[in-house]
Design a protein around this motif. Structure first.
Motif, PDB file in Angstrom:
ATOM      1  N   LEU A 123      16.037  11.477  74.285  1.00 43.22           N
ATOM      2  CA  LEU A 123      17.125  12.418  74.044  1.00 43.22           C
ATOM      3  C   LEU A 123      18.434  11.674  73.871  1.00 43.22           C
ATOM      4  O   LEU A 123      19.212  11.961  72.969  1.00 43.22           O
ATOM      5  CB  LEU A 123      17.221  13.397  75.222  1.00 43.22           C
ATOM      6  CG  LEU A 123      18.025  14.664  74.924  1.00 43.22           C
ATOM      7  CD1 LEU A 123      17.304  15.505  73.895  1.00 43.22           C
ATOM      8  CD2 LEU A 123      18.265  15.447  76.195  1.00 43.22           C
ATOM      9  N   LEU A 124      18.650  10.668  74.732  1.00 45.12           N
ATOM     10  CA  LEU A 124      19.892   9.884  74.645  1.00 45.12           C
ATOM     11  C   LEU A 124      19.986   9.204  73.288  1.00 45.12           C
ATOM     12  O   LEU A 124      21.037   9.199  72.651  1.00 45.12           O
ATOM     13  CB  LEU A 124      19.937   8.841  75.760  1.00 45.12           C
ATOM     14  CG  LEU A 124      21.153   7.915  75.717  1.00 45.12           C
ATOM     15  CD1 LEU A 124      22.408   8.684  76.083  1.00 45.12           C
ATOM     16  CD2 LEU A 124      20.960   6.719  76.627  1.00 45.12           C
ATOM     17  N   ARG A 131      20.729  11.673  70.566  1.00 46.73           N
ATOM     18  CA  ARG A 131      22.123  12.097  70.614  1.00 46.73           C
ATOM     19  C   ARG A 131      23.051  11.002  70.114  1.00 46.73           C
ATOM     20  O   ARG A 131      23.979  11.246  69.354  1.00 46.73           O
ATOM     21  CB  ARG A 131      22.501  12.488  72.043  1.00 46.73           C
ATOM     22  CG  ARG A 131      23.086  13.869  72.088  1.00 46.73           C
ATOM     23  CD  ARG A 131      23.786  14.185  73.393  1.00 46.73           C
ATOM     24  NE  ARG A 131      24.324  13.040  74.053  1.00 46.73           N
ATOM     25  CZ  ARG A 131      24.065  12.728  75.307  1.00 46.73           C
ATOM     26  NH1 ARG A 131      23.260  13.483  76.008  1.00 46.73           N
ATOM     27  NH2 ARG A 131      24.621  11.684  75.864  1.00 46.73           N
ATOM     28  N   THR A 132      22.776   9.768  70.543  1.00 50.20           N
ATOM     29  CA  THR A 132      23.601   8.650  70.094  1.00 50.20           C
ATOM     30  C   THR A 132      23.561   8.527  68.586  1.00 50.20           C
ATOM     31  O   THR A 132      24.592   8.410  67.920  1.00 50.20           O
ATOM     32  CB  THR A 132      23.094   7.337  70.723  1.00 50.20           C
ATOM     33  OG1 THR A 132      22.998   7.525  72.123  1.00 50.20           O
ATOM     34  CG2 THR A 132      24.040   6.193  70.412  1.00 50.20           C
ATOM     35  N   ALA A 152      22.781  10.811  66.350  1.00 47.75           N
ATOM     36  CA  ALA A 152      23.435  11.950  65.705  1.00 47.75           C
ATOM     37  C   ALA A 152      24.949  11.787  65.751  1.00 47.75           C
ATOM     38  O   ALA A 152      25.649  11.979  64.752  1.00 47.75           O
ATOM     39  CB  ALA A 152      23.016  13.244  66.384  1.00 47.75           C
ATOM     40  N   ALA A 153      25.459  11.409  66.914  1.00 47.38           N
ATOM     41  CA  ALA A 153      26.912  11.278  67.072  1.00 47.38           C
ATOM     42  C   ALA A 153      27.455  10.213  66.123  1.00 47.38           C
ATOM     43  O   ALA A 153      28.462  10.424  65.448  1.00 47.38           O
ATOM     44  CB  ALA A 153      27.249  10.924  68.513  1.00 47.38           C
ATOM     45  N   TRP A 154      26.770   9.079  66.071  1.00 42.99           N
ATOM     46  CA  TRP A 154      27.233   8.002  65.185  1.00 42.99           C
ATOM     47  C   TRP A 154      27.186   8.430  63.728  1.00 42.99           C
ATOM     48  O   TRP A 154      28.095   8.156  62.949  1.00 42.99           O
ATOM     49  CB  TRP A 154      26.381   6.738  65.390  1.00 42.99           C
ATOM     50  CG  TRP A 154      26.949   5.868  66.450  1.00 42.99           C
ATOM     51  CD1 TRP A 154      26.590   5.851  67.766  1.00 42.99           C
ATOM     52  CD2 TRP A 154      28.003   4.900  66.299  1.00 42.99           C
ATOM     53  NE1 TRP A 154      27.348   4.942  68.444  1.00 42.99           N
ATOM     54  CE2 TRP A 154      28.229   4.336  67.579  1.00 42.99           C
ATOM     55  CE3 TRP A 154      28.771   4.468  65.227  1.00 42.99           C
ATOM     56  CZ2 TRP A 154      29.194   3.364  67.806  1.00 42.99           C
ATOM     57  CZ3 TRP A 154      29.732   3.494  65.440  1.00 42.99           C
ATOM     58  CH2 TRP A 154      29.937   2.960  66.721  1.00 42.99           C
ATOM     59  N   VAL A 206      27.338  11.482  62.416  1.00 44.17           N
ATOM     60  CA  VAL A 206      28.400  12.438  62.089  1.00 44.17           C
ATOM     61  C   VAL A 206      29.755  11.736  62.032  1.00 44.17           C
ATOM     62  O   VAL A 206      30.547  11.951  61.113  1.00 44.17           O
ATOM     63  CB  VAL A 206      28.436  13.579  63.126  1.00 44.17           C
ATOM     64  CG1 VAL A 206      29.583  14.524  62.822  1.00 44.17           C
ATOM     65  CG2 VAL A 206      27.130  14.330  63.132  1.00 44.17           C
ATOM     66  N   ALA A 207      30.003  10.875  63.006  1.00 41.81           N
ATOM     67  CA  ALA A 207      31.296  10.185  63.046  1.00 41.81           C
ATOM     68  C   ALA A 207      31.490   9.343  61.786  1.00 41.81           C
ATOM     69  O   ALA A 207      32.570   9.341  61.185  1.00 41.81           O
ATOM     70  CB  ALA A 207      31.379   9.312  64.289  1.00 41.81           C
ATOM     71  N   ILE A 232      32.234  11.572  58.798  1.00 45.69           N
ATOM     72  CA  ILE A 232      33.604  12.090  58.800  1.00 45.69           C
ATOM     73  C   ILE A 232      34.601  10.990  58.471  1.00 45.69           C
ATOM     74  O   ILE A 232      35.593  11.207  57.788  1.00 45.69           O
ATOM     75  CB  ILE A 232      33.914  12.752  60.160  1.00 45.69           C
ATOM     76  CG1 ILE A 232      33.161  14.067  60.240  1.00 45.69           C
ATOM     77  CG2 ILE A 232      35.411  12.969  60.354  1.00 45.69           C
ATOM     78  CD1 ILE A 232      33.413  14.860  61.461  1.00 45.69           C
ATOM     79  N   PHE A 233      34.309   9.792  58.936  1.00 48.33           N
ATOM     80  CA  PHE A 233      35.235   8.689  58.694  1.00 48.33           C
ATOM     81  C   PHE A 233      35.065   8.110  57.292  1.00 48.33           C
ATOM     82  O   PHE A 233      35.964   7.441  56.783  1.00 48.33           O
ATOM     83  CB  PHE A 233      35.023   7.590  59.746  1.00 48.33           C
ATOM     84  CG  PHE A 233      36.053   6.499  59.677  1.00 48.33           C
ATOM     85  CD1 PHE A 233      37.359   6.739  60.079  1.00 48.33           C
ATOM     86  CD2 PHE A 233      35.726   5.244  59.198  1.00 48.33           C
ATOM     87  CE1 PHE A 233      38.314   5.750  60.015  1.00 48.33           C
ATOM     88  CE2 PHE A 233      36.680   4.240  59.123  1.00 48.33           C
ATOM     89  CZ  PHE A 233      37.973   4.500  59.535  1.00 48.33           C
ATOM     90  N   PHE A 234      33.921   8.409  56.669  1.00 48.15           N
ATOM     91  CA  PHE A 234      33.597   7.757  55.406  1.00 48.15           C
ATOM     92  C   PHE A 234      34.703   7.797  54.345  1.00 48.15           C
ATOM     93  O   PHE A 234      35.030   6.765  53.751  1.00 48.15           O
ATOM     94  CB  PHE A 234      32.291   8.308  54.807  1.00 48.15           C
ATOM     95  CG  PHE A 234      31.952   7.709  53.488  1.00 48.15           C
ATOM     96  CD1 PHE A 234      31.395   6.446  53.430  1.00 48.15           C
ATOM     97  CD2 PHE A 234      32.229   8.380  52.304  1.00 48.15           C
ATOM     98  CE1 PHE A 234      31.106   5.863  52.206  1.00 48.15           C
ATOM     99  CE2 PHE A 234      31.951   7.808  51.076  1.00 48.15           C
ATOM    100  CZ  PHE A 234      31.383   6.542  51.033  1.00 48.15           C
ATOM    101  N   TRP A 265      45.324   5.855  66.977  1.00 48.28           N
ATOM    102  CA  TRP A 265      44.195   5.366  67.761  1.00 48.28           C
ATOM    103  C   TRP A 265      44.634   4.966  69.158  1.00 48.28           C
ATOM    104  O   TRP A 265      43.971   5.251  70.138  1.00 48.28           O
ATOM    105  CB  TRP A 265      43.556   4.158  67.067  1.00 48.28           C
ATOM    106  CG  TRP A 265      42.755   4.527  65.870  1.00 48.28           C
ATOM    107  CD1 TRP A 265      42.331   5.775  65.527  1.00 48.28           C
ATOM    108  CD2 TRP A 265      42.279   3.653  64.857  1.00 48.28           C
ATOM    109  NE1 TRP A 265      41.624   5.727  64.366  1.00 48.28           N
ATOM    110  CE2 TRP A 265      41.565   4.439  63.922  1.00 48.28           C
ATOM    111  CE3 TRP A 265      42.367   2.279  64.647  1.00 48.28           C
ATOM    112  CZ2 TRP A 265      40.955   3.894  62.803  1.00 48.28           C
ATOM    113  CZ3 TRP A 265      41.761   1.741  63.536  1.00 48.28           C
ATOM    114  CH2 TRP A 265      41.067   2.534  62.617  1.00 48.28           C
ATOM    115  N   GLN A 325      45.838   8.282  71.341  1.00 44.96           N
ATOM    116  CA  GLN A 325      45.159   9.567  71.172  1.00 44.96           C
ATOM    117  C   GLN A 325      45.225  10.446  72.419  1.00 44.96           C
ATOM    118  O   GLN A 325      45.375  11.657  72.308  1.00 44.96           O
ATOM    119  CB  GLN A 325      43.722   9.383  70.718  1.00 44.96           C
ATOM    120  CG  GLN A 325      42.914   8.399  71.496  1.00 44.96           C
ATOM    121  CD  GLN A 325      41.438   8.571  71.197  1.00 44.96           C
ATOM    122  OE1 GLN A 325      40.903   9.657  71.245  1.00 44.96           O
ATOM    123  NE2 GLN A 325      40.759   7.474  70.890  1.00 44.96           N
TER     124      GLN A 325
END
Lengths: 271, 286
Positions: A5-6, A9-10, A12-14, A16-17, A20-22, A255, A258
């Motif tokens: 699960l970890l 999740r890791t 998925a988070a990376w 998506v991030a 978005i940053f792309f 940064w 924040q």
């Protein structure tokens, strides 16, 4: 089970991030490409970086002048804003009356007025007072449009300062200045910092007024970018270089700060 | 004495904001009642409410009002839903958490002009844009975003900018969740949906209010994203009220009509703010 699960999740988070940053990453990469590489199909991820675009941008439109204008107007409007907003917020937080809430709501409602709605009157007034295309003119506008938010933020911070401390100081005969210098400032410094940071970001990125009220002399980086919008739109590498130079300072700044920024933006209502 | 000090400290802020509001307002009211076009010099005669009539009967008027609400509404919904999902995703510790957060927050600091140009050219260009290449990679026909879906394109750009904001506020709020309560709920066998519905959502309600309020304020006047990309078109497909006033005032040089439009925008903003601040002011006071 927990381990999988970890990892999911890791991942998925990376993912998506990075998605978005792309766009920002892509902008940064394009800035170091030649014009030909910038529009190559399929897109190039590996290439020999060149600094040509940056030199070109500086020589063609004097980046440093615009950057200086941005820096001066944002810092000046932030300082001026604090100078006006802090006493008002202090007064509202510690001498509350029945009308304080209404006053705060009214202040915020001036912020809801779309800038375009008042552009023409402001333009006419500015013309009268010869404030068009001056740093002073932009500073005043930035200050006024950030002021409601600054008062709100500072108000919500000051309200959290325990009244007992203030009353004790007053009993000991502290003057208004003493009170501010030795009680409000040390206890409210976090709030003041957050407010200042947010205003810096908002002023730096302000586009509407700077586009309409300034050009060659007092133009900010937003003006510089807009000048690359239509005729030079096809030169993506140069456009990217100019854009990168316009946003990099404030992104890096963001940064680092924040945490303060978020606290500020929530008017202290979210802990 | 106290009263005097309190007033004295308030005066600069209240006075300057009052001027900032009343001077343009009075001038707008005056301009809106006269014939005043920069291209046709002559007497500025009083023409009653004709400018208002002209603005309201402009074929672009209702589309612009509708687009304004569509834009605000969709961006708020998108940022709330995805912001919350993302915040929940990155809430617990995992490798690289702080870097992920830095990446997520970045778009918020991109100035609107850059945001617009970046998406217009490098992302959404139907030939060289990244999206077109992705579409082609999957064998689909690339979409001409700005031509075919102008309003959607603007919504995407603005959402990209505001998603980090919503996300960050939810992250901050989640950090103050009551851990023990969560543990207890899990022990009792509450599933994810139940946890979200009965623990997370109530806890986040206040931040939802904050996000909605701030985004409303800033989204009412979205301008640069439209100005630099679609120019309000094709037709009026991506014209919002702010952009319509700009077109009337600066492109048609009609100060009278633009002032009437400006007053309409002020009215719209006030209606919105009365509703909004009432509701949200309450939840902020708790």
């Amino acid at each position: 089970m927990d381990k999988t699960l970890l990892w999911v999740r890791t991942g998925a988070a990376w993912l998506v991030a990075l998605l978005i940053f792309f766009p920002i990453l892509w902008l940064g990469m394009t800035a170091f490409k030649t014009e030909l590489q910038a529009i190559s199909v399929p897109p190039k991820f590996f290439f020999t970086p060149t600094l040509e675009n940056f030199i070109e941008v500086q020589s063609r439109s004097d980046y440093l002048l615009y950057a200086k204008n941005s820096l001066i107007t944002s810092v000046a409007s932030t300082l001026l804003g604090l100078l006006i907003a802090a006493p008002a917020a202090y007064s509202m937080a510690f001498f509350q009356t029945r009308r304080t809430k209404d006053l705060l709501v009214w202040m915020l409602s001036t912020k809801m007025m779309p800038a375009v709605g008042v552009l023409i009157p402001v333009y006419v007034v500015y013309q009268q007072f010869q404030l068009l295309d001056t740093r002073l003119g932009l500073t005043i506008i930035f200050t006024m449009s950030n002021l409601p938010i600054m008062v709100w933020m500072l108000y919500s911070y000051f309200k959290d300062i325990p009244r007992e401390i203030l009353e004790a100081a007053r009993m000991d005969g502290a003057t208004l200045y003493d009170e501010f210098r030795h009680v409000i400032l040390p206890l409210g410094i976090g709030g003041l910092a957050s407010t200042a940071l947010l205003c810096l970001v908002l002023s730096w990125n302000e586009s509407f007024w700077s586009l309409n009220l300034s050009s060659a002399k007092a133009g900010t980086l937003a003006t510089l970018i807009a000048s690359y919008s239509s005729p030079e739109g096809l030169f993506w590498a140069k456009l990217s270089a100019a854009s990168l130079m316009a946003i990099a300072p404030i992104i890096v700044f963001g940064w680092f700060c924040q945490k303060q920024l978020v606290q500020g933006l929530t008017f202290g209502a979210v802990k | 004495m106290k009263k005097f000090t309190a007033r004295f400290l308030l005066t600069p802020a209240v006075g300057s904001l009052f001027l900032w509001m009343i001077v343009p307002l009075v001038m707008s009211i005056y301009f809106s009642l006269i014939r005043y076009n920069l291209m046709s010099p002559g007497e500025h005669e009083y023409i009653g409410l004709m400018n208002y009539e002209f603005f309201v009967t402009d074929p672009a008027f209702w589309p612009a009002v509708l687009n304004t609400f569509l834009l605000i509404g969709s961006v708020i919904v998108i940022t709330l839903v995805f912001g919350m999902a993302l915040a929940l995703l990155v809430n617990d510790k995992f490798p690289g958490q702080s870097i992920v957060r830095v990446l997520l927050i970045s778009p918020f600091f991109v100035m609107p002009a850059v945001n617009a140009l970046l998406w217009k050219h490098m992302m959404m260009n139907p030939i060289y844009g990244v999206l077109a290449q992705v579409w082609r990679f999957f064998g689909a026909q690339p979409v001409n975003w700005l031509e075919s879906y102008p309003l959607l394109s603007v919504i995407i750009m603005v959402s990209w900018q505001w998603l980090p904001f919503a996300c960050l506020i939810f992250i901050t709020s989640l950090q103050s969740m009551d851990r023990e309560q969560l543990e207890a709920a899990r022990m009792d066998g509450a599933n994810y949906v139940q946890q979200f519905r009965y623990l997370y959502l109530p806890h986040l309600s206040r931040s939802v209010a904050v996000v909605v309020m701030i985004e409303m304020i800033f989204l009412l006047s979205v301008f640069a994203e439209i100005f630099t990309t679609t120019g309000g078109g094709p037709g009026f497909a991506s014209t919002n009220v702010a952009f319509l006033i700009f077109v009337q005032g600066l492109m048609n040089f009609d100060v009278g009509v633009a002032s009437a439009g400006g007053l309409f925008a002020v009215l719209l903003a006030n209606i919105a703010s009365v509703f909004l601040i009432r509701i949200i002011g309450k939840s902020l006071e708790k």
